[in-house]
Design a protein around this motif. Structure first.
Motif, PDB file in Angstrom:
ATOM      1  N   GLU A  85     -41.461 -13.892   4.965  1.00  0.00           N
ATOM      2  CA  GLU A  85     -42.555 -13.613   3.865  1.00  0.00           C
ATOM      3  C   GLU A  85     -42.746 -12.206   3.775  1.00  0.00           C
ATOM      4  N   SER A  86     -42.749 -11.374   5.077  1.00  0.00           N
ATOM      5  CA  SER A  86     -43.057 -10.050   5.332  1.00  0.00           C
ATOM      6  C   SER A  86     -41.713  -9.200   4.727  1.00  0.00           C
ATOM      7  N   ILE A  87     -40.624  -9.790   4.915  1.00  0.00           N
ATOM      8  CA  ILE A  87     -39.508  -9.054   4.314  1.00  0.00           C
ATOM      9  C   ILE A  87     -39.545  -9.146   2.949  1.00  0.00           C
ATOM     10  N   ALA A  88     -39.951 -10.494   2.293  1.00  0.00           N
ATOM     11  CA  ALA A  88     -39.844 -10.677   0.934  1.00  0.00           C
ATOM     12  C   ALA A  88     -40.749  -9.483   0.115  1.00  0.00           C
ATOM     13  N   LEU A  89     -42.000  -9.530   0.674  1.00  0.00           N
ATOM     14  CA  LEU A  89     -43.111  -8.723   0.092  1.00  0.00           C
ATOM     15  C   LEU A  89     -42.637  -7.333   0.129  1.00  0.00           C
ATOM     16  N   SER A  90     -42.254  -6.700   1.568  1.00  0.00           N
ATOM     17  CA  SER A  90     -41.503  -5.555   1.413  1.00  0.00           C
ATOM     18  C   SER A  90     -40.612  -5.134   0.452  1.00  0.00           C
ATOM     19  N   ASN A  91     -39.458  -5.948   0.218  1.00  0.00           N
ATOM     20  CA  ASN A  91     -38.568  -5.676  -0.691  1.00  0.00           C
ATOM     21  C   ASN A  91     -38.925  -5.438  -2.124  1.00  0.00           C
ATOM     22  N   ALA A  92     -39.850  -6.594  -2.235  1.00  0.00           N
ATOM     23  CA  ALA A  92     -40.546  -6.674  -3.645  1.00  0.00           C
ATOM     24  C   ALA A  92     -40.915  -5.182  -3.832  1.00  0.00           C
ATOM     25  N   LEU A  93     -41.866  -4.795  -3.091  1.00  0.00           N
ATOM     26  CA  LEU A  93     -42.531  -3.409  -3.144  1.00  0.00           C
ATOM     27  C   LEU A  93     -41.805  -2.262  -2.983  1.00  0.00           C
ATOM     28  N   ILE A  94     -40.546  -2.201  -2.330  1.00  0.00           N
ATOM     29  CA  ILE A  94     -39.757  -1.328  -2.432  1.00  0.00           C
ATOM     30  C   ILE A  94     -38.988  -1.102  -3.453  1.00  0.00           C
ATOM     31  N   ASP A  95     -38.588  -2.200  -4.486  1.00  0.00           N
ATOM     32  CA  ASP A  95     -38.005  -2.127  -5.832  1.00  0.00           C
ATOM     33  C   ASP A  95     -38.960  -1.650  -6.627  1.00  0.00           C
ATOM     34  N   ASP A  96     -40.461  -1.869  -6.509  1.00  0.00           N
ATOM     35  CA  ASP A  96     -41.317  -1.457  -7.464  1.00  0.00           C
ATOM     36  C   ASP A  96     -41.542   0.390  -7.241  1.00  0.00           C
ATOM     37  N   PHE A  97     -41.535   0.728  -6.083  1.00  0.00           N
ATOM     38  CA  PHE A  97     -41.700   2.147  -5.753  1.00  0.00           C
ATOM     39  C   PHE A  97     -40.459   2.759  -6.112  1.00  0.00           C
ATOM     40  N   LEU A  98     -39.183   2.497  -5.714  1.00  0.00           N
ATOM     41  CA  LEU A  98     -37.799   2.899  -5.726  1.00  0.00           C
ATOM     42  C   LEU A  98     -36.881   2.685  -6.928  1.00  0.00           C
ATOM     43  N   TYR A  99     -37.281   1.611  -7.314  1.00  0.00           N
ATOM     44  CA  TYR A  99     -36.305   1.105  -8.333  1.00  0.00           C
ATOM     45  C   TYR A  99     -37.025   0.429  -9.519  1.00  0.00           C
ATOM     46  N   TYR A 100     -36.887  -0.500 -10.085  1.00  0.00           N
ATOM     47  CA  TYR A 100     -37.285  -1.263 -11.348  1.00  0.00           C
ATOM     48  C   TYR A 100     -37.765  -2.819 -11.052  1.00  0.00           C
ATOM     49  N   GLY A 101     -38.773  -2.479  -9.914  1.00  0.00           N
ATOM     50  CA  GLY A 101     -39.533  -3.783  -9.569  1.00  0.00           C
ATOM     51  C   GLY A 101     -38.579  -5.250  -9.693  1.00  0.00           C
ATOM     52  N   PRO A 102     -39.009  -6.311 -10.359  1.00  0.00           N
ATOM     53  CA  PRO A 102     -38.497  -7.660 -10.213  1.00  0.00           C
ATOM     54  C   PRO A 102     -37.082  -7.643 -10.999  1.00  0.00           C
ATOM     55  N   LEU A 103     -36.852  -6.376 -11.740  1.00  0.00           N
ATOM     56  CA  LEU A 103     -35.792  -6.451 -12.621  1.00  0.00           C
ATOM     57  C   LEU A 103     -34.383  -5.934 -11.927  1.00  0.00           C
ATOM     58  N   GLN A 104     -34.910  -5.197 -10.614  1.00  0.00           N
ATOM     59  CA  GLN A 104     -33.804  -4.807  -9.888  1.00  0.00           C
ATOM     60  C   GLN A 104     -32.499  -5.579  -9.539  1.00  0.00           C
ATOM     61  N   PRO A 105     -32.855  -6.830  -9.193  1.00  0.00           N
ATOM     62  CA  PRO A 105     -31.849  -7.740  -8.878  1.00  0.00           C
ATOM     63  C   PRO A 105     -31.017  -8.330  -9.901  1.00  0.00           C
ATOM     64  N   LEU A 106     -31.617  -8.189 -11.213  1.00  0.00           N
ATOM     65  CA  LEU A 106     -30.977  -8.513 -12.292  1.00  0.00           C
ATOM     66  C   LEU A 106     -29.952  -7.448 -12.515  1.00  0.00           C
ATOM     67  N   LEU A 107     -30.340  -6.226 -12.597  1.00  0.00           N
ATOM     68  CA  LEU A 107     -29.499  -5.007 -12.722  1.00  0.00           C
ATOM     69  C   LEU A 107     -28.401  -4.989 -11.918  1.00  0.00           C
ATOM     70  N   ASN A 108     -28.566  -5.451 -10.546  1.00  0.00           N
ATOM     71  CA  ASN A 108     -27.507  -5.510  -9.394  1.00  0.00           C
ATOM     72  C   ASN A 108     -26.440  -6.592 -10.043  1.00  0.00           C
ATOM     73  N   ASP A 109     -26.805  -7.580 -10.755  1.00  0.00           N
ATOM     74  CA  ASP A 109     -26.170  -8.756 -11.008  1.00  0.00           C
ATOM     75  C   ASP A 109     -24.910  -8.544 -12.019  1.00  0.00           C
ATOM     76  N   GLY A 110     -23.496  -8.078 -11.499  1.00  0.00           N
ATOM     77  CA  GLY A 110     -22.640  -7.806 -12.879  1.00  0.00           C
ATOM     78  C   GLY A 110     -22.384  -8.834 -13.962  1.00  0.00           C
ATOM     79  N   SER A 111     -22.884  -9.905 -13.737  1.00  0.00           N
ATOM     80  CA  SER A 111     -22.546 -10.984 -14.875  1.00  0.00           C
ATOM     81  C   SER A 111     -23.518 -11.094 -16.036  1.00  0.00           C
ATOM     82  N   ILE A 112     -24.754 -10.174 -15.747  1.00  0.00           N
ATOM     83  CA  ILE A 112     -25.737 -10.239 -16.611  1.00  0.00           C
ATOM     84  C   ILE A 112     -25.450  -9.043 -17.779  1.00  0.00           C
ATOM     85  N   THR A 113     -25.443  -9.290 -18.883  1.00  0.00           N
ATOM     86  CA  THR A 113     -25.189  -8.245 -20.092  1.00  0.00           C
ATOM     87  C   THR A 113     -26.486  -7.683 -20.631  1.00  0.00           C
TER      88      THR A 113
END
Length: 439
Positions: free
Chosen positions: A54-82
């Motif tokens: 849980e600690s890792i999941a929360l940290s990763n979500a907050l890292i995506d918020d601060f540095l990237y595009y929040g919950p959308l970052q994993p979708l942007l990293n998925d090359g199959s999504i257009t």
């Protein structure tokens, strides 16, 4: 941890990290370190016992918020999504005075939409912070007076379009059209079933012979992808200037200069339009001009360029079919000069596209993108009011199979384009009559 507690927890961590940073620029490692420390401290303050996962999941979500595009970052990293579509969640009908409900996420994969309930925002403000970040990175504004916009993510990885209140009554909404890092060639498109081998060979020679080309199609039909692929056939010693609202073109020719429009500033000054850029591009010694998409009066200047010293120029246009593309060109040229009569406009279009092509792309019912028609444009005979054009290739839909895939085949229409044939032979490029009899 319930949803309300999680939102409060994340808000506390964001506030703690922001206070530690104090507005200073910090690298990713420093931000990650501060988030990790803050998660442990806030968990203690909240009296919450977090498991390591849980600690890792929360940290990763907050890292995506601060540095990237929040919950959308994993979708942007998925090359199959257009495409990523984030809709406003609307209002609670039982109490419209409450804040907007959390946004809803859909994605497009292989041309088909998927609902993604696993991609969750804390609330509508969470999405708004991501939209603000995208606008800021692009040097744009996002507020009540600029409540919609279009911007490219850094590195050209995706094009964002956003709408926020008051233009979005259900809350902020965001679309991200993603672009692959590996550019597709004509061979790739042929292998993917986007066009036939004969069509690909014909288009290769048409580009090399400097035939003017208009690529038409609907939203998401593959117009820009095809234009990028066709640019691979432009000789490397030719100078190309591209003009766009948002920089989506990534041409395969080395001598390319890119130009981009600009919106007016807060005082309403400094706007640079497509038409402005086409005018200046004509003075910058281009061999070809490529307009990312003609939408207005710039169509007139684009046609003038095709007609004079810049044959082989190309553009895309939003249209339902090749006939509609010609009709839309006529309308847009009318925007440039309201005194031009219909017959004069049609003469201009015919002269500019003489010995050229309208290549139409479609997104089929099953989501696949194909070149569904290639039409040759002929000169306008004296006294005629309709531009002669002949369909050279067509994709005939035969039906849908049991799995929902569109079944069809390409057909060569058995017509040789004489003016294009003359262009190809004059340019010394390959011309094969067999193209037009067996697609």
């Amino acid at each position: 941890m319930d949803r309300a507690t999680e939102r409060a927890f994340k808000a506390a961590v964001r506030q703690e990290v922001a206070a530690k940073l104090g507005g200073e620029e910090a690298g990713p490692e420093r931000v990650k370190e501060l988030i990790s420390i803050a998660v442990e401290a806030i968990a203690f303050d909240f009296g919450v016992a977090l498991s390591p996962a849980e600690s890792i999941a929360l940290s990763n979500a907050l890292i995506d918020d601060f540095l990237y595009y929040g919950p959308l970052q994993p979708l942007l990293n998925d090359g199959s999504i257009t495409e990523i579509m984030v809709n406003g969640g609307g209002v609670d009908v039982t109490d419209p005075a409450l804040p907007f409900l959390p946004p809803i996420v859909y994605v497009e994969r292989a041309g088909r939409l998927e609902y993604r309930p696993d991609v969750a925002f804390d609330d509508s403000d969470h999405l708004r912070r991501i939209i603000d970040k995208i606008a800021e990175q692009a040097g744009a504004r996002c507020d009540e007076s600029h409540a919609m916009g279009c911007a490219m993510l850094p590195g050209g990885r995706a094009r964002a379009t956003y709408v926020v209140p008051p233009l979005a009554p259900d809350g902020p909404a965001l679309n991200l059209r993603t672009f692959k890092n590996d550019l597709l060639s004509m061979e790739d498109l042929e292998r993917a079933g986007a066009l036939s081998a004969a069509m690909s060979d014909f288009l290769r020679s048409a580009v090399a012979a400097r035939c003017p080309i208009v690529i038409s199609g609907g939203t998401g039909s593959g117009k820009t992808t095809l234009l990028n692929a066709l640019s691979g056939f432009i000789p490397p010693d030719e100078r190309v200037i591209t003009i766009e609202d948002t920089p989506e073109l990534r041409l395969r020719t080395p001598h390319t200069e890119r130009m981009q429009t600009r919106e007016a500033n807060t005082e309403g000054q400094g706007a640079v339009t497509m038409r402005d850029l086409v005018a200046i591009a004509l003075r910058r010694r281009p061999d070809r001009i490529i307009v990312g998409e003609c939408r207005g009066a710039e169509a007139y200047d684009m046609l003038q360029a095709m007609q004079t010293d810049h044959p082989g120029s190309m553009t895309t246009i939003h249209a339902n079919d090749p006939d509609n593309a010609i009709s839309r060109l006529r309308t847009m040229v009318g925007y440039a000069d309201g005194e031009l009569g219909r017959d004069v406009i049609m003469q201009q279009i015919a002269e500019s596209l003489r010995g050229g092509l309208v290549v139409h792309t479609d997104r089929l019912q099953d989501g696949r993108r194909k070149v569904t028609s290639i039409v040759a444009v002929d000169p306008l005979p004296d006294g005629a009011t309709v531009i002669p054009r002949a369909e050279l290739f067509s994709f005939d839909v035969e039906g849908v199979d049991a799995e929902g895939w569109t079944v069809g085949s390409w057909r060569a229409c058995g017509i040789q384009p004489q003016h294009i044939k003359e262009r190809m032979r004059a340019a010394g490029v390959w011309y094969d009559p067999a193209w037009f009899f067996a697609a």
